[in-house]
Design a protein around this motif. Structure first.
Motif, PDB file in Angstrom:
ATOM      1  N   VAL A 139       0.841  -1.205   0.000  1.00  0.00           N
ATOM      2  CA  VAL A 139       0.000   0.000   0.000  1.00  0.00           C
ATOM      3  C   VAL A 139       0.867   1.242   0.000  1.00  0.00           C
ATOM      4  N   TRP A 140       1.914   1.252   0.827  1.00  0.00           N
ATOM      5  CA  TRP A 140       2.824   2.414   0.887  1.00  0.00           C
ATOM      6  C   TRP A 140       3.437   2.686  -0.475  1.00  0.00           C
ATOM      7  N   LYS A 141       3.810   1.618  -1.181  1.00  0.00           N
ATOM      8  CA  LYS A 141       4.450   1.804  -2.478  1.00  0.00           C
ATOM      9  C   LYS A 141       3.454   2.175  -3.576  1.00  0.00           C
ATOM     10  N   GLY A 142       2.234   1.643  -3.518  1.00  0.00           N
ATOM     11  CA  GLY A 142       1.303   1.817  -4.618  1.00  0.00           C
ATOM     12  C   GLY A 142       0.279   2.906  -4.463  1.00  0.00           C
ATOM     13  N   VAL A 143       0.190   3.525  -3.280  1.00  0.00           N
ATOM     14  CA  VAL A 143      -0.860   4.518  -3.071  1.00  0.00           C
ATOM     15  C   VAL A 143      -0.600   5.779  -3.898  1.00  0.00           C
ATOM     16  N   GLY A 144       0.646   6.011  -4.307  1.00  0.00           N
ATOM     17  CA  GLY A 144       0.974   7.223  -5.055  1.00  0.00           C
ATOM     18  C   GLY A 144       0.290   7.275  -6.404  1.00  0.00           C
ATOM     19  N   ILE A 145       0.348   6.187  -7.164  1.00  0.00           N
ATOM     20  CA  ILE A 145      -0.277   6.191  -8.490  1.00  0.00           C
ATOM     21  C   ILE A 145      -1.790   6.283  -8.367  1.00  0.00           C
ATOM     22  N   ALA A 146      -2.351   5.668  -7.333  1.00  0.00           N
ATOM     23  CA  ALA A 146      -3.796   5.773  -7.107  1.00  0.00           C
ATOM     24  C   ALA A 146      -4.175   7.217  -6.773  1.00  0.00           C
ATOM     25  N   THR A 147      -3.333   7.883  -6.011  1.00  0.00           N
ATOM     26  CA  THR A 147      -3.588   9.286  -5.668  1.00  0.00           C
ATOM     27  C   THR A 147      -3.571  10.167  -6.909  1.00  0.00           C
ATOM     28  N   VAL A 148      -2.624   9.914  -7.810  1.00  0.00           N
ATOM     29  CA  VAL A 148      -2.547  10.705  -9.048  1.00  0.00           C
ATOM     30  C   VAL A 148      -3.816  10.524  -9.890  1.00  0.00           C
ATOM     31  N   ILE A 149      -4.322   9.301  -9.962  1.00  0.00           N
ATOM     32  CA  ILE A 149      -5.558   9.042 -10.713  1.00  0.00           C
ATOM     33  C   ILE A 149      -6.720   9.810 -10.082  1.00  0.00           C
ATOM     34  N   TYR A 150      -6.796   9.775  -8.756  1.00  0.00           N
ATOM     35  CA  TYR A 150      -7.855  10.517  -8.062  1.00  0.00           C
ATOM     36  C   TYR A 150      -7.730  12.021  -8.294  1.00  0.00           C
ATOM     37  N   ILE A 151      -6.500  12.524  -8.235  1.00  0.00           N
ATOM     38  CA  ILE A 151      -6.290  13.963  -8.435  1.00  0.00           C
ATOM     39  C   ILE A 151      -6.792  14.386  -9.810  1.00  0.00           C
ATOM     40  N   ALA A 152      -6.483  13.579 -10.829  1.00  0.00           N
ATOM     41  CA  ALA A 152      -6.970  13.884 -12.179  1.00  0.00           C
ATOM     42  C   ALA A 152      -8.499  13.878 -12.226  1.00  0.00           C
ATOM     43  N   GLY A 153      -9.111  12.917 -11.530  1.00  0.00           N
ATOM     44  CA  GLY A 153     -10.567  12.854 -11.504  1.00  0.00           C
ATOM     45  C   GLY A 153     -11.195  14.027 -10.778  1.00  0.00           C
ATOM     46  N   ILE A 154     -10.611  14.417  -9.654  1.00  0.00           N
ATOM     47  CA  ILE A 154     -11.155  15.523  -8.867  1.00  0.00           C
ATOM     48  C   ILE A 154     -10.998  16.850  -9.613  1.00  0.00           C
ATOM     49  N   LEU A 155      -9.850  17.048 -10.263  1.00  0.00           N
ATOM     50  CA  LEU A 155      -9.629  18.305 -10.976  1.00  0.00           C
ATOM     51  C   LEU A 155     -10.523  18.437 -12.207  1.00  0.00           C
ATOM     52  N   SER A 156     -11.076  17.322 -12.682  1.00  0.00           N
ATOM     53  CA  SER A 156     -11.974  17.387 -13.840  1.00  0.00           C
ATOM     54  C   SER A 156     -13.411  17.736 -13.449  1.00  0.00           C
ATOM     55  N   ILE A 157     -13.706  17.779 -12.149  1.00  0.00           N
ATOM     56  CA  ILE A 157     -15.047  18.131 -11.692  1.00  0.00           C
ATOM     57  C   ILE A 157     -15.266  19.635 -11.881  1.00  0.00           C
ATOM     58  N   PRO A 158     -16.333  20.054 -12.554  1.00  0.00           N
ATOM     59  CA  PRO A 158     -16.586  21.493 -12.751  1.00  0.00           C
ATOM     60  C   PRO A 158     -16.651  22.243 -11.419  1.00  0.00           C
ATOM     61  N   GLN A 159     -15.967  23.373 -11.353  1.00  0.00           N
ATOM     62  CA  GLN A 159     -15.876  24.130 -10.106  1.00  0.00           C
ATOM     63  C   GLN A 159     -17.192  24.785  -9.703  1.00  0.00           C
ATOM     64  N   HIS A 160     -18.109  24.951 -10.652  1.00  0.00           N
ATOM     65  CA  HIS A 160     -19.347  25.650 -10.285  1.00  0.00           C
ATOM     66  C   HIS A 160     -20.192  24.815  -9.325  1.00  0.00           C
ATOM     67  N   TYR A 161     -19.971  23.496  -9.282  1.00  0.00           N
ATOM     68  CA  TYR A 161     -20.668  22.692  -8.293  1.00  0.00           C
ATOM     69  C   TYR A 161     -20.248  23.105  -6.878  1.00  0.00           C
ATOM     70  N   TYR A 162     -18.951  23.248  -6.696  1.00  0.00           N
ATOM     71  CA  TYR A 162     -18.439  23.650  -5.380  1.00  0.00           C
ATOM     72  C   TYR A 162     -18.879  25.075  -5.031  1.00  0.00           C
ATOM     73  N   GLU A 163     -18.867  25.947  -6.038  1.00  0.00           N
ATOM     74  CA  GLU A 163     -19.258  27.337  -5.794  1.00  0.00           C
ATOM     75  C   GLU A 163     -20.730  27.427  -5.400  1.00  0.00           C
ATOM     76  N   ALA A 164     -21.577  26.632  -6.039  1.00  0.00           N
ATOM     77  CA  ALA A 164     -23.006  26.639  -5.708  1.00  0.00           C
ATOM     78  C   ALA A 164     -23.234  26.136  -4.284  1.00  0.00           C
ATOM     79  N   LEU A 165     -22.531  25.078  -3.904  1.00  0.00           N
ATOM     80  CA  LEU A 165     -22.680  24.555  -2.541  1.00  0.00           C
ATOM     81  C   LEU A 165     -22.154  25.547  -1.513  1.00  0.00           C
ATOM     82  N   LYS A 166     -21.059  26.238  -1.852  1.00  0.00           N
ATOM     83  CA  LYS A 166     -20.502  27.223  -0.930  1.00  0.00           C
ATOM     84  C   LYS A 166     -21.470  28.390  -0.730  1.00  0.00           C
ATOM     85  N   MET A 167     -22.144  28.790  -1.796  1.00  0.00           N
ATOM     86  CA  MET A 167     -23.115  29.880  -1.681  1.00  0.00           C
ATOM     87  C   MET A 167     -24.298  29.469  -0.811  1.00  0.00           C
TER      88      MET A 167
END
Length: 288
Positions: free
Chosen positions: A161-189
């Protein structure tokens, strides 16, 4: 140039990749299927039908090896999915030095698996290892991480897990950054908290990335060999033997046909387990 000529010209660009795919994947696969039905050496072979498959399933260590393989795959996959999601959420937030932290998380992925296995087997030594030495300094008696049959498999799983969690994190980061920001802005409002933002936006909309992590981590866990062999060689006893390490021991003993049959069985087992999981996860994806 006619339409047919243009089409053939386009296919020529695929020819080098097709040749490489045939030589290094299709041909070895077909040869493995054939040689799994033989008793072979480097110089000769003898057709024996399904005897290798019968002998493989009669292996005394196969039952515990299969159980260990499933446990190892489920534990490593589950931990990578959860830890990588939490790390990716943290590393896509507004924190200082997040680029530096991203490189730290990904760094273990770049290391040789054998080198990691040797290093951690030294660190996990029951009396001289740095982990138990550190625990002893605060008054805790550390266990025999790789010598205790009850925790040896889990110890190796944690290193994986220690060795392999990095590549999984990169995949998640790509997925999270692809989420449109207006969803977060609407919830924040609407006065939504950070937890609600994670639970109602990040978690469901990063499901495609999560599905990729689950499939890759699960298949990787099922076919793990190098880390196990570097750290325990399947011991103590058969407590950390996986299907892949059992197959390797058969190669070491000179039972090449038997080991080849084991590889075919492992391939089929991974397909049988991973394909239904892939289909199930794809049906649950949330489209952006």
């Amino acid at each position: 140039m006619t339409t047919t000529q243009k089409r053939m010209y386009s296919y020529l660009f695929l020819l080098p990749a097709g040749i490489i795919y045939f030589i290094f994947y299709l041909l070895p696969t077909v040869m493995s299927l054939f040689f799994s039905l033989t008793r072979w050496t480097l110089t000769s072979w003898q057709y024996i039908g399904l005897d290798n498959y019968v002998m493989f399933f009669e292996e005394s260590s196969l039952k515990i090896g299969f159980k260990n393989t499933i446990i190892f795959a489920v534990v490593t996959c589950g931990l990578k999915v959860v830890l990588a999601l939490l790390l990716a959420t943290l590393l896509t937030s507004r924190i200082w030095f997040k680029d530096y932290f991203r490189s730290m998380v990904f760094f273990p992925t770049l290391l040789s698996t054998i080198a990691v296995g040797i290093a951690f087997s030294t660190m996990m030594h029951p009396t001289q290892g740095v982990i138990n030495t550190a625990l002893a300094a605060i008054g805790i008696e550390g266990p025999d991480w790789l010598g205790d049959t009850k925790i040896a498999l889990l110890s190796v799983a944690l290193v994986d897990v220690w060795k392999g969690v990095g590549i999984a994190t990169v995949i998640y980061i790509a997925g999270i950054l692809s989420i449109p920001q207006h969803y977060y802005e609407a919830l924040k409002m609407d006065g939504g908290s950070a937890f609600r933002s994670f639970w109602h936006i990040t978690l469901p909309l990063s499901r495609p990335a999560m599905n990729s992590v689950i499939i890759l981590a699960f298949i990787g866990g099922l076919r793990t060999f190098d880390l196990i062999w570097a750290m325990t060689k399947g011991g103590p006893g058969f407590s950390t033997d996986l299907i892949a390490s059992i197959i390797y021991k058969q190669y070491q003993a000179g039972f090449y046909g038997l080991a080849t049959a084991g590889n075919v069985i492992l391939f089929i087992a991974i397909s049988v387990l991973a394909f239904p999981l892939y289909m199930f996860l794809n049906r649950r994806e949330v489209d952006l």
